[in-house]
Scaffold this motif. Structure first.
Motif, PDB file in Angstrom:
ATOM      1  N   UNK A  14       0.804  -1.215   0.000  1.00  0.00           N
ATOM      2  CA  UNK A  14       0.000   0.000   0.000  1.00  0.00           C
ATOM      3  C   UNK A  14       0.843   1.275   0.000  1.00  0.00           C
ATOM      4  N   UNK A  15       2.111   1.183   0.403  1.00  0.00           N
ATOM      5  CA  UNK A  15       2.986   2.358   0.398  1.00  0.00           C
ATOM      6  C   UNK A  15       3.645   2.570  -0.966  1.00  0.00           C
ATOM      7  N   UNK A  27      -1.070   3.987  -2.077  1.00  0.00           N
ATOM      8  CA  UNK A  27      -2.184   3.432  -2.846  1.00  0.00           C
ATOM      9  C   UNK A  27      -3.183   2.791  -1.889  1.00  0.00           C
ATOM     10  N   UNK A  28      -3.624   3.569  -0.907  1.00  0.00           N
ATOM     11  CA  UNK A  28      -4.593   3.099   0.084  1.00  0.00           C
ATOM     12  C   UNK A  28      -5.203   4.325   0.759  1.00  0.00           C
ATOM     13  N   UNK A  29      -6.283   4.162   1.515  1.00  0.00           N
ATOM     14  CA  UNK A  29      -6.905   5.328   2.160  1.00  0.00           C
ATOM     15  C   UNK A  29      -6.068   5.812   3.334  1.00  0.00           C
ATOM     16  N   UNK A  64       5.802  15.152  -2.868  1.00  0.00           N
ATOM     17  CA  UNK A  64       5.060  14.711  -4.047  1.00  0.00           C
ATOM     18  C   UNK A  64       4.259  13.482  -3.644  1.00  0.00           C
ATOM     19  N   UNK A  65       2.929  13.599  -3.628  1.00  0.00           N
ATOM     20  CA  UNK A  65       2.094  12.528  -3.084  1.00  0.00           C
ATOM     21  C   UNK A  65       0.944  12.211  -4.026  1.00  0.00           C
ATOM     22  N   UNK A  66       0.444  10.995  -3.903  1.00  0.00           N
ATOM     23  CA  UNK A  66      -0.684  10.550  -4.715  1.00  0.00           C
ATOM     24  C   UNK A  66      -2.002  10.856  -3.996  1.00  0.00           C
ATOM     25  N   UNK A  67      -3.026  11.092  -4.782  1.00  0.00           N
ATOM     26  CA  UNK A  67      -4.322  11.512  -4.268  1.00  0.00           C
ATOM     27  C   UNK A  67      -5.057  10.331  -3.638  1.00  0.00           C
ATOM     28  N   UNK A  68      -4.780  10.103  -2.365  1.00  0.00           N
ATOM     29  CA  UNK A  68      -5.425   9.017  -1.621  1.00  0.00           C
ATOM     30  C   UNK A  68      -5.692   9.475  -0.192  1.00  0.00           C
ATOM     31  N   UNK A 128      -0.882  14.316  -6.981  1.00  0.00           N
ATOM     32  CA  UNK A 128      -1.036  13.824  -8.352  1.00  0.00           C
ATOM     33  C   UNK A 128      -1.852  12.534  -8.364  1.00  0.00           C
ATOM     34  N   UNK A 129      -2.245  12.120  -9.565  1.00  0.00           N
ATOM     35  CA  UNK A 129      -3.065  10.927  -9.697  1.00  0.00           C
ATOM     36  C   UNK A 129      -2.428   9.800 -10.466  1.00  0.00           C
TER      37      UNK A 129
END
Length: 394
Positions: free
Chosen positions: A196-197, A266-268, A286-290, A306-307
């Motif tokens: 998930x990381x 890649x997790x809530x 820089x992080x993913x939209x979660x 970012x997505x």
């Protein structure tokens, strides 16, 4: 000293129990986000003048009173096969001393709910993990009287009917990390190796951008196969350095010398402590939209949300040019341990206010079922309330 101490008429000391997980010490030697937050909160409450008892492993270090609930952190004890009996013993220890405290603040998920249900109004439970699992909804419905704190707005979305009394974002000591305002020379990945990381994303992004990546992360037993089969083959190549687990002292240098932190989860994500640790060092993220990430990152100021990997690669040049002093300033504005502790003190006072009508008119004590200990023991009394307990003085 009396349980209530007055610096002046408007400042009242509370007797507070902090109940920590036993997996790591408080603070942890290496990785351990929840235990680290419990440490920061405990020490800040002591600094603010409150009378705090910390229930934690015996190798914990604190200025509060330490109530040792096992010899050492369970993760580091090779003789421990099952952690649940140790948690049950700690909860019973807290129960035996419950009358001593105005507020009992739990950080151990759900273990204590059945035993403390009858004293719900004197407890607060901070939920540190994900709450989107279906098994949790009937549990919170059953124990709807237990007051809860979320650590982000997103964390509580799957449980709209749970008894959340506040959302309190994490904070860390303002002087914990010295910021660096020089542009860093590599990208950083910090935390835990797990699916998930998404360390695989971090590796691909760094390689595509042509920027070195340093990975400082622990590998839990449950993730050893994933590390061996999925991540090690990716590390075995140019531009990626695996450092392993690092301590708090090393973290300042690791994050401060990085151009940016990659947080491609890649997790809530319930909160993401490492993001504010990076900000404290002046390092953008820089992080993913979660999950909570859009609540923590301010686009264009402290980082970029970012997505996709393609978006991440395209965003890197801009992120590396961000004003690191502005990143540090936003950390100081939003994410210090002092702000966090004061938010919790406000929640503690709200709990006491809710108990007040049923307590003082009848002058009941714990045996009478009001949820407070005997007033002769010190604590929240009608006289002390009138002197200033009920005011939200920061």
């Amino acid at each position: 000293m009396h349980a209530l101490a007055f610096a002046n008429k408007s400042k009242v000391t509370m007797k507070i129990a902090q109940v920590a997980p036993l997996i790591e010490s408080v603070p942890p030697r290496l990785y351990g986000g929840t235990e680290r937050i419990v440490s920061y909160l405990t020490e800040e409450l002591v600094r603010l003048g409150h009378d705090v008892t910390l229930f934690a492993s015996g190798d914990s270090i604190t200025r509060a009173e330490l109530s040792s609930c096992c010899i050492r952190a369970l993760r580091l004890d090779p003789t421990v096969r099952d952690t649940i009996p140790h948690f049950m013993l700690m909860i019973d220890k807290v129960r035996e001393r419950a009358e001593e405290f105005d507020v009992i603040h739990f950080h151990i998920d759900l273990f204590h709910f059945p035993l403390f249900r009858s004293q719900a109004t004197r407890t607060l439970t901070t939920l540190h993990g994900r709450q989107d699992l279906g098994d949790l909804k009937p549990f919170y419905h059953r124990f709807g009287e237990m007051p809860l704190v979320s650590i982000s707005g997103d964390q509580r979305k799957p449980l709209p009917h749970a008894n959340f009394v506040a959302t309190i974002q994490h904070g860390i000591p303002a002087d914990l990390h010295r910021p660096s305002f020089e542009q860093g020379s590599y990208l950083a990945f910090l935390g835990r190796i797990s699916p998930e990381k998404r360390p695989d994303r971090a590796i691909r992004i760094a390689r595509a951008a042509g920027i070195p990546l340093k990975i400082a992360a622990k590998v839990d037993k449950v993730d050893e196969d994933y590390f061996r089969n999925d991540i090690l083959p990716l590390i075995d190549g140019p531009g990626v350095e695996f450092i392993g687990e690092i301590n708090e002292r090393d973290k300042t240098k690791f994050l401060g010398e990085a151009g940016a932190l990659l947080f491609p989860v890649d997790w809530p994500e319930p909160f993401g402590l490492v993001m504010i640790e990076a900000m404290a060092c002046g390092t953008p993220v820089l992080a993913f939209r979660c999950g909570s990430i859009p609540e923590v990152i301010e686009n264009g100021v402290t980082g970029k949300v970012v997505g996709s990997e393609e978006e991440a690669i395209a965003a890197l040049p801009e992120i590396l040019s961000y004003d690191r002093r502005a990143v540090r300033q936003r950390f100081e504005d939003r994410f210090t341990a002092t702000r966090m502790a004061r938010d919790y003190v406000s929640s503690y006072r709200q709990l006491l206010k809710r108990r007040r009508p049923s307590i003082w008119p009848n002058q009941l004590n714990l045996n009478g079922g009001d949820g407070l200990r005997d007033r002769s023991a010190g604590g929240a009394t009608e006289e002390n309330w009138k002197a200033g307990w009920g005011a939200d003085h920061h």
